[in-house]
Write a protein that holds these residues in place. Structure first.
Motif, PDB file in Angstrom:
ATOM      1  N   ILE A 117      38.822 104.091  41.640  1.00 25.34           N
ATOM      2  CA  ILE A 117      40.120 104.911  40.874  1.00 25.34           C
ATOM      3  C   ILE A 117      40.338 103.656  39.804  1.00 25.34           C
ATOM      4  O   ILE A 117      40.451 102.530  40.057  1.00 25.34           O
ATOM      5  N   THR A 118      40.727 104.161  38.640  1.00 18.91           N
ATOM      6  CA  THR A 118      41.065 103.493  37.578  1.00 18.91           C
ATOM      7  C   THR A 118      40.478 102.168  37.351  1.00 18.91           C
ATOM      8  O   THR A 118      40.986 101.095  37.327  1.00 18.91           O
ATOM      9  N   PRO A 119      39.088 102.205  37.422  1.00 20.39           N
ATOM     10  CA  PRO A 119      38.297 100.792  37.131  1.00 20.39           C
ATOM     11  C   PRO A 119      38.703 100.206  35.774  1.00 20.39           C
ATOM     12  O   PRO A 119      38.334  98.943  35.625  1.00 20.39           O
ATOM     13  N   GLU A 120      39.102 100.940  34.778  1.00 19.19           N
ATOM     14  CA  GLU A 120      39.411 100.375  33.462  1.00 19.19           C
ATOM     15  C   GLU A 120      40.681  99.275  33.607  1.00 19.19           C
ATOM     16  O   GLU A 120      40.621  98.562  32.754  1.00 19.19           O
ATOM     17  N   LEU A 121      41.143  99.388  34.804  1.00 16.04           N
ATOM     18  CA  LEU A 121      42.408  98.221  34.965  1.00 16.04           C
ATOM     19  C   LEU A 121      41.786  96.902  34.877  1.00 16.04           C
ATOM     20  O   LEU A 121      42.465  96.211  34.801  1.00 16.04           O
ATOM     21  N   PHE A 122      40.311  96.758  35.310  1.00 13.57           N
ATOM     22  CA  PHE A 122      39.653  95.640  35.487  1.00 13.57           C
ATOM     23  C   PHE A 122      39.377  94.991  34.007  1.00 13.57           C
ATOM     24  O   PHE A 122      39.097  93.557  33.960  1.00 13.57           O
ATOM     25  N   ASP A 123      39.475  95.699  33.013  1.00 13.43           N
ATOM     26  CA  ASP A 123      39.046  95.296  31.793  1.00 13.43           C
ATOM     27  C   ASP A 123      39.802  94.143  31.214  1.00 13.43           C
ATOM     28  O   ASP A 123      39.180  93.232  30.463  1.00 13.43           O
ATOM     29  N   ASN A 124      40.950  93.986  31.728  1.00 19.32           N
ATOM     30  CA  ASN A 124      41.932  92.990  31.184  1.00 19.32           C
ATOM     31  C   ASN A 124      42.048  91.772  32.204  1.00 19.32           C
ATOM     32  O   ASN A 124      42.867  90.959  32.071  1.00 19.32           O
ATOM     33  N   MET A 125      41.185  91.883  33.258  1.00 18.16           N
ATOM     34  CA  MET A 125      41.443  90.681  34.428  1.00 18.16           C
ATOM     35  C   MET A 125      40.224  89.820  34.481  1.00 18.16           C
ATOM     36  O   MET A 125      38.980  90.392  34.288  1.00 18.16           O
ATOM     37  N   ASN A 126      40.532  88.620  34.411  1.00 17.01           N
ATOM     38  CA  ASN A 126      39.540  87.607  34.100  1.00 17.01           C
ATOM     39  C   ASN A 126      40.254  86.422  34.429  1.00 17.01           C
ATOM     40  O   ASN A 126      41.509  86.316  34.873  1.00 17.01           O
ATOM     41  N   PHE A 127      39.767  85.172  34.553  1.00 14.57           N
ATOM     42  CA  PHE A 127      40.031  83.823  34.879  1.00 14.57           C
ATOM     43  C   PHE A 127      41.400  83.518  34.424  1.00 14.57           C
ATOM     44  O   PHE A 127      42.208  83.079  34.960  1.00 14.57           O
ATOM     45  N   ASP A 128      41.504  83.959  32.888  1.00 17.38           N
ATOM     46  CA  ASP A 128      42.933  83.403  32.317  1.00 17.38           C
ATOM     47  C   ASP A 128      44.104  84.570  32.668  1.00 17.38           C
ATOM     48  O   ASP A 128      45.074  84.068  32.674  1.00 17.38           O
ATOM     49  N   THR A 129      43.576  85.576  33.297  1.00 15.07           N
ATOM     50  CA  THR A 129      44.742  86.546  33.454  1.00 15.07           C
ATOM     51  C   THR A 129      44.879  86.802  34.952  1.00 15.07           C
ATOM     52  O   THR A 129      46.146  87.151  35.314  1.00 15.07           O
ATOM     53  N   ARG A 130      44.125  86.080  35.846  1.00 19.78           N
ATOM     54  CA  ARG A 130      44.306  86.346  37.321  1.00 19.78           C
ATOM     55  C   ARG A 130      44.471  84.861  37.884  1.00 19.78           C
ATOM     56  O   ARG A 130      45.370  84.508  38.359  1.00 19.78           O
ATOM     57  N   LEU A 131      43.408  84.158  37.859  1.00 19.43           N
ATOM     58  CA  LEU A 131      43.368  82.908  38.686  1.00 19.43           C
ATOM     59  C   LEU A 131      44.357  81.899  38.055  1.00 19.43           C
ATOM     60  O   LEU A 131      45.100  81.471  38.988  1.00 19.43           O
ATOM     61  N   ARG A 132      44.411  81.477  36.841  1.00 19.01           N
ATOM     62  CA  ARG A 132      45.086  80.529  36.151  1.00 19.01           C
ATOM     63  C   ARG A 132      46.497  80.740  36.485  1.00 19.01           C
ATOM     64  O   ARG A 132      47.239  79.920  36.936  1.00 19.01           O
ATOM     65  N   PRO A 133      47.199  81.946  35.849  1.00 17.05           N
ATOM     66  CA  PRO A 133      48.494  82.353  36.395  1.00 17.05           C
ATOM     67  C   PRO A 133      49.023  82.112  37.795  1.00 17.05           C
ATOM     68  O   PRO A 133      50.034  81.763  37.985  1.00 17.05           O
ATOM     69  N   SER A 134      47.836  82.554  38.625  1.00 16.85           N
ATOM     70  CA  SER A 134      48.415  82.781  40.087  1.00 16.85           C
ATOM     71  C   SER A 134      48.678  81.197  40.669  1.00 16.85           C
ATOM     72  O   SER A 134      49.515  80.695  41.227  1.00 16.85           O
ATOM     73  N   VAL A 135      47.806  80.523  40.093  1.00 22.32           N
ATOM     74  CA  VAL A 135      47.727  78.842  40.575  1.00 22.32           C
ATOM     75  C   VAL A 135      49.073  78.469  40.064  1.00 22.32           C
ATOM     76  O   VAL A 135      49.504  77.609  40.569  1.00 22.32           O
ATOM     77  N   LYS A 136      49.435  78.693  38.760  1.00 20.47           N
ATOM     78  CA  LYS A 136      50.466  78.032  38.461  1.00 20.47           C
ATOM     79  C   LYS A 136      52.051  78.668  38.934  1.00 20.47           C
ATOM     80  O   LYS A 136      52.928  77.888  39.162  1.00 20.47           O
ATOM     81  N   LYS A 137      51.841  79.767  39.444  1.00 16.23           N
ATOM     82  CA  LYS A 137      52.845  80.550  40.154  1.00 16.23           C
ATOM     83  C   LYS A 137      53.281  80.103  41.539  1.00 16.23           C
ATOM     84  O   LYS A 137      54.339  80.154  41.929  1.00 16.23           O
TER      85      LYS A 137
END
Length: 175
Positions: A33-53
């Motif tokens: 289901i919509t695999p293209e949503l992962f195209d913008n997901m990476n360390f800088d958009t997922r892990l780093r922001p989550s740790v900060k929040k």
């Protein structure tokens, strides 16, 4: 093979850049289901922001010698963190406290999945999350197509709560 488990401070998560990016590629490869949503997901958009929040973070890396072969990232975050421009992950009114626990990212290289690494990381995360007595609700979000992960978490006692984004993510809950 000599596996070691190391708890990382928030300042030292950079070493997980490649592993996190591998996780996103893996999730995309499984998605139906919509695999293209992962195209913008990476360390800088997922892990780093989550740790900060997050209010509290817990990151464990698994190494075979010096090579990173897996990691788990869990956090305690204000429940409002999970209602954003991407999605609302659960009914905020269904959460009893101000914060929730989340096993947020979990990745093990395929060739290491038969050595109980996943069970060890899961146990470490759950023990850490249980230290926060004020947090009653723990969530895990599984990307579509990752049936092995879904079954793993269900064997560990989590139940499917609901799906979001038309099935893109299955939300599991500890109660």
């Amino acid at each position: 093979m000599k596996l070691t488990y190391e708890i990382l401070s928030d300042e030292n998560i950079e070493c997980l850049r490649d592993a996190c990016n591998e996780l996103m590629v893996f999730q995309k490869s499984k998605a139906t289901i919509t695999p293209e949503l992962f195209d913008n997901m990476n360390f800088d958009t997922r892990l780093r922001p989550s740790v900060k929040k997050a209010v509290h973070n817990y990151t464990v890396v698994v190494k075979d010698g010096e090579q990173i072969v897996g990691y788990v990232y869990s956090n305690i975050s204000p429940k409002e963190t999970y209602s954003n421009e991407f999605a609302t992950f659960f009914d905020l009114g269904s959460v009893s406290g101000k914060c929730v626990g989340c096993l947020s990212q979990f990745y093990i290289k395929e060739e290491y999945r038969q050595y109980s690494v996943g069970s060890t990381l899961f146990k470490m995360s759950m023990e850490w999350l249980k230290k926060f007595e004020e947090v009653e609700d723990v969530f895990i979000f599984v990307s579509n197509g990752n049936d092995n992960a879904l079954e793993f978490y269900q064997r560990k006692g989590f139940t499917v709560s609901h799906e979001i984004l038309d099935g893109f993510i299955t939300v599991l809950r500890n109660k």
